[in-house]
Design an enzyme around this catalytic site. Structure first.
Site, PDB file in Angstrom:
ATOM      1  N   HIS A 179       0.831  -1.211   0.000  1.00  0.00           N
ATOM      2  CA  HIS A 179       0.000   0.000   0.000  1.00  0.00           C
ATOM      3  C   HIS A 179       0.862   1.257   0.000  1.00  0.00           C
ATOM      4  CE1 HIS A 179      -3.373   2.641   1.401  1.00  0.00           C
ATOM      5  NE2 HIS A 179      -2.392   3.236   2.046  1.00  0.00           N
ATOM      6  N   GLU A 180       1.881   1.281   0.854  1.00  0.00           N
ATOM      7  CA  GLU A 180       2.735   2.461   0.954  1.00  0.00           C
ATOM      8  C   GLU A 180       3.582   2.648  -0.299  1.00  0.00           C
ATOM      9  OE1 GLU A 180       2.312   4.655   3.189  1.00  0.00           O
ATOM     10  OE2 GLU A 180       0.941   3.459   4.393  1.00  0.00           O
TER      11      GLU A 180
ATOM     12  N   HIS B   1       1.615   4.370  -3.031  1.00  0.00           N
ATOM     13  CA  HIS B   1       1.550   5.840  -2.925  1.00  0.00           C
ATOM     14  C   HIS B   1       2.740   6.478  -3.639  1.00  0.00           C
ATOM     15  CE1 HIS B   1      -1.921   6.585  -0.454  1.00  0.00           C
ATOM     16  NE2 HIS B   1      -1.496   5.847   0.559  1.00  0.00           N
TER      17      HIS B   1
ATOM     18  N   GLU C 246      -6.102   6.798  -1.393  1.00  0.00           N
ATOM     19  CA  GLU C 246      -6.003   5.647  -0.503  1.00  0.00           C
ATOM     20  C   GLU C 246      -6.561   4.392  -1.175  1.00  0.00           C
ATOM     21  OE1 GLU C 246      -4.701   5.186   2.658  1.00  0.00           O
ATOM     22  OE2 GLU C 246      -3.764   7.108   2.246  1.00  0.00           O
TER      23      GLU C 246
END
Length: 269
Positions: free
Chosen positions: A144-145, A148, A200
Site C-alpha cells: 500500500h505504501e 503511494h 487511498e
C-alpha cells in the site's frame, strides 16, 4: 485592468497552462487508470530530492537516539519482504527499477509505516508488534505504501495545493476575498479530502496486486484492516477523514481479490 490584476492573471494562466494530465503508473490487473493533474513546476525530481533529505534526517535522528534497528530479526524480515515487493514495482512503473530504494525499521510504539517519493520506506515496530502482523500482512501494508510512491500521490497533492493557491491569488486580485475563504472550506471538504480517499483506494488496489505478484496472500489485506479497525476504534466519520472507513476499505479489497488471486497462485508456483 489594474497592473496588479494583470500580473496575477497572467501568472495564474501561465501556471494553469503548465498543468498536465498524466498517468504515473500502468493500470495493472486492478485497473487503476485515473489521470492525474500535475504542475510542471512541481517536478518528480524536485519532490524526490526534497523527500530524500527529510527521510535521511529522520533516519539519522533515529540512529542518534539508538532506536534505528539494524541486524535484528524484525529488520531482516522487513527487508526480505521489501525486496520481493520492490522487484514487482516495475510492473506498474518501469523507472522504479532505477529508484534508490531504502528500507529502515524504527523501534517505536507508533502504528505507522510509510514509503515516500523515490522509494524511501520506513516502518515503526509498534505496527508489527502490537498488531502481531504476519509476513503477508506486512506485505499488505508495505505494498500500500509503495503504491503511494509509485502513483506520486505526494506530488499530486502538492500540485493541487499549488492550483488552489493560484486560484486564491486570482480571486483576491478580483476583490473576492471573503468568497475565497468560503471556497477554501469547500476545497478542503469537496476536493482535498475526497481525492485523498481516492488516493487511498488506489494504493489499496495497487498494493494488493504488488503483494500478490510477490507471492503474498492477498487475503491478508482483509485481516490487516480488521486489526487496524480494532486498533483505531473511535476513528472520525469517513467524510471527515483522509482515509476510507475500514468497512468501505475492506469491501473494496474483497471485490478486487479475485482479480489478483491468479497472480498470487502463479507466484506461489
Amino acid at each position: 485592468m489594474s497592473g496588479v490584476w494583470r500580473v496575477v492573471l497572467v501568472t495564474s494562466l501561465v501556471g494553469l497552462s503548465a498543468c498536465q494530465a498524466v498517468n504515473t503508473t500502468q493500470g495493472g490487473a486492478v485497473g487503476v487508470d485515473r489521470k492525474q493533474y500535475m504542475f510542471s513546476m512541481v517536478s518528480t525530481e524536485q519532490v524526490n530530492q526534497q523527500y530524500a533529505q527529510a527521510y535521511q534526517q529522520t533516519v539519522q535522528k533515529a540512529a542518534s537516539e539508538g532506536v534505528l534497528e539494524h541486524g535484528t530479526a524484525d529488520s531482516r524480515r522487513l527487508n526480505a519482504i521489501a525486496q520481493r515487493l520492490i522487484a514487482q514495482a516495475p510492473v506498474f512503473r518501469a523507472d522504479a527499477a532505477q529508484w534508490q530504494w531504502e528500507v529502515n525499521l524504527v523501534d517505536s510504539p507508533e502504528l505507522n509505516a510509510n514509503c515516500g517519493p523515490g522509494g524511501k520506506i520506513i516502518f515503526y515496530s509498534g505496527l508489527i508488534d502490537k498488531l502481531k502482523l504476519s509476513d503477508d500482512e506486512i506485505a499488505a501494508v508495505m505494498g500500500h505504501e509503495i503504491a503511494h510512491a509509485l502513483r506520486e500521490h505526494g506530488r499530486e497533492a502538492m500540485s493541487k495545493a499549488y492550483g488552489v493557491q493560484m486560484a486564491t491569488q486570482l480571486g483576491g486580485a478580483l476583490g473576492f476575498g471573503d468568497a475565497m475563504q468560503v471556497a477554501n472550506v469547500g476545497v478542503e471538504y469537496l476536493m482535498t479530502l475526497p481525492n485523498s480517499r481516492g488516493n487511498e483506494n488506489e494504493a489499496d488496489l495497487i498494493g494488493l496486486e504488488l503483494a500478490a505478484r510477490a507471492g503474498y496472500d492477498p487475503n491478508a489485506a482483509i485481516s490487516l484492516w480488521q486489526k487496524m479497525a480494532q486498533a483505531n476504534a473511535g476513528a472520525p466519520p469517513e467524510f471527515m477523514s483522509t482515509h476510507p472507513s475500514s468497512g468501505s476499505r475492506i469491501s473494496a479489497l474483497q471485490a478486487a481479490i479475485p482479480k489478483v488471486m491468479p497472480l498470487y497462485q502463479q507466484a506461489r508456483r
